[in-house]
Design a protein around this motif. Structure first.
Motif, PDB file in Angstrom:
ATOM      1  N   GLY A 189       0.820  -1.200   0.000  1.00  0.00           N
ATOM      2  CA  GLY A 189       0.000   0.000   0.000  1.00  0.00           C
ATOM      3  C   GLY A 189       0.847   1.239   0.000  1.00  0.00           C
ATOM      4  O   GLY A 189       2.023   1.202  -0.332  1.00  0.00           O
ATOM      5  N   ASP A 190       0.238   2.322   0.384  1.00  0.00           N
ATOM      6  CA  ASP A 190       0.927   3.598   0.382  1.00  0.00           C
ATOM      7  C   ASP A 190       0.931   4.224   1.761  1.00  0.00           C
ATOM      8  O   ASP A 190      -0.091   4.281   2.429  1.00  0.00           O
ATOM      9  CB  ASP A 190       0.244   4.564  -0.599  1.00  0.00           C
ATOM     10  N   VAL A 191       2.103   4.680   2.173  1.00  0.00           N
ATOM     11  CA  VAL A 191       2.264   5.428   3.412  1.00  0.00           C
ATOM     12  C   VAL A 191       2.685   6.841   2.977  1.00  0.00           C
ATOM     13  O   VAL A 191       3.708   7.008   2.328  1.00  0.00           O
ATOM     14  CB  VAL A 191       3.333   4.791   4.319  1.00  0.00           C
ATOM     15  N   LEU A 192       1.857   7.811   3.317  1.00  0.00           N
ATOM     16  CA  LEU A 192       2.044   9.167   2.804  1.00  0.00           C
ATOM     17  C   LEU A 192       2.628  10.111   3.837  1.00  0.00           C
ATOM     18  O   LEU A 192       2.179  10.153   4.972  1.00  0.00           O
ATOM     19  CB  LEU A 192       0.710   9.705   2.304  1.00  0.00           C
ATOM     20  N   ALA A 193       3.608  10.878   3.408  1.00  0.00           N
ATOM     21  CA  ALA A 193       4.291  11.805   4.301  1.00  0.00           C
ATOM     22  C   ALA A 193       3.567  13.146   4.427  1.00  0.00           C
ATOM     23  O   ALA A 193       3.741  13.845   5.409  1.00  0.00           O
ATOM     24  CB  ALA A 193       5.724  12.034   3.822  1.00  0.00           C
ATOM     25  N   SER A 194       2.746  13.509   3.436  1.00  0.00           N
ATOM     26  CA  SER A 194       2.076  14.809   3.509  1.00  0.00           C
ATOM     27  C   SER A 194       0.642  14.719   2.999  1.00  0.00           C
ATOM     28  O   SER A 194       0.303  13.830   2.202  1.00  0.00           O
ATOM     29  CB  SER A 194       2.833  15.847   2.674  1.00  0.00           C
ATOM     30  N   ALA A 195      -0.164  15.663   3.444  1.00  0.00           N
ATOM     31  CA  ALA A 195      -1.567  15.704   3.023  1.00  0.00           C
ATOM     32  C   ALA A 195      -1.693  15.938   1.524  1.00  0.00           C
ATOM     33  O   ALA A 195      -2.655  15.473   0.901  1.00  0.00           O
ATOM     34  CB  ALA A 195      -2.305  16.789   3.791  1.00  0.00           C
ATOM     35  N   ALA A 196      -0.734  16.591   0.929  1.00  0.00           N
ATOM     36  CA  ALA A 196      -0.786  16.878  -0.503  1.00  0.00           C
ATOM     37  C   ALA A 196      -0.743  15.605  -1.350  1.00  0.00           C
ATOM     38  O   ALA A 196      -1.192  15.604  -2.500  1.00  0.00           O
ATOM     39  CB  ALA A 196       0.366  17.796  -0.889  1.00  0.00           C
ATOM     40  N   GLU A 197      -0.234  14.522  -0.807  1.00  0.00           N
ATOM     41  CA  GLU A 197      -0.131  13.264  -1.547  1.00  0.00           C
ATOM     42  C   GLU A 197      -1.446  12.487  -1.620  1.00  0.00           C
ATOM     43  O   GLU A 197      -1.617  11.642  -2.488  1.00  0.00           O
ATOM     44  CB  GLU A 197       0.918  12.356  -0.902  1.00  0.00           C
ATOM     45  N   TRP A 198      -2.356  12.739  -0.696  1.00  0.00           N
ATOM     46  CA  TRP A 198      -3.575  11.936  -0.592  1.00  0.00           C
ATOM     47  C   TRP A 198      -4.424  11.910  -1.857  1.00  0.00           C
ATOM     48  O   TRP A 198      -4.807  10.823  -2.298  1.00  0.00           O
ATOM     49  CB  TRP A 198      -4.409  12.390   0.607  1.00  0.00           C
ATOM     50  N   PRO A 199      -4.767  13.038  -2.470  1.00  0.00           N
ATOM     51  CA  PRO A 199      -5.666  12.979  -3.636  1.00  0.00           C
ATOM     52  C   PRO A 199      -5.140  12.089  -4.763  1.00  0.00           C
ATOM     53  O   PRO A 199      -5.883  11.257  -5.294  1.00  0.00           O
ATOM     54  CB  PRO A 199      -5.776  14.436  -4.088  1.00  0.00           C
TER      55      PRO A 199
END
Length: 71
Positions: free
Chosen positions: A29-39
């Motif tokens: 899966g994906d582990v995201l470092a910033s909110a900007a990556e979510w979309p």
């Protein structure tokens, strides 16, 4: 997260130590470092059924491994 993984559902998680352990980004899966990556990450999962299935299958095996179950 554990419940979703046990059901074979892919997940996207914030980059926190406990979540990093549950969602090995290189395989499940994906582990995201910033909110900007979510979309972009969510759109990628929404648009690719085979990716969702693959990540869910791998995550299910990871969660159900001895590492994450108690008997």
């Amino acid at each position: 997260m554990i419940e979703a993984g046990a059901c074979g559902k892919p997940v996207v998680a914030s980059d926190l130590p406990a979540l990093r352990e549950l969602v090995p980004a290189d395989i499940a899966g994906d582990v995201l470092a910033s909110a900007a990556e979510w979309p972009a990450k969510l759109q990628r999962l929404i648009g690719d059924a085979s990716l969702r299935e693959k990540l869910g299958t791998v995550l299910r095996a990871h969660v159900r491994s001895e590492e994450h179950t108690s008997e």
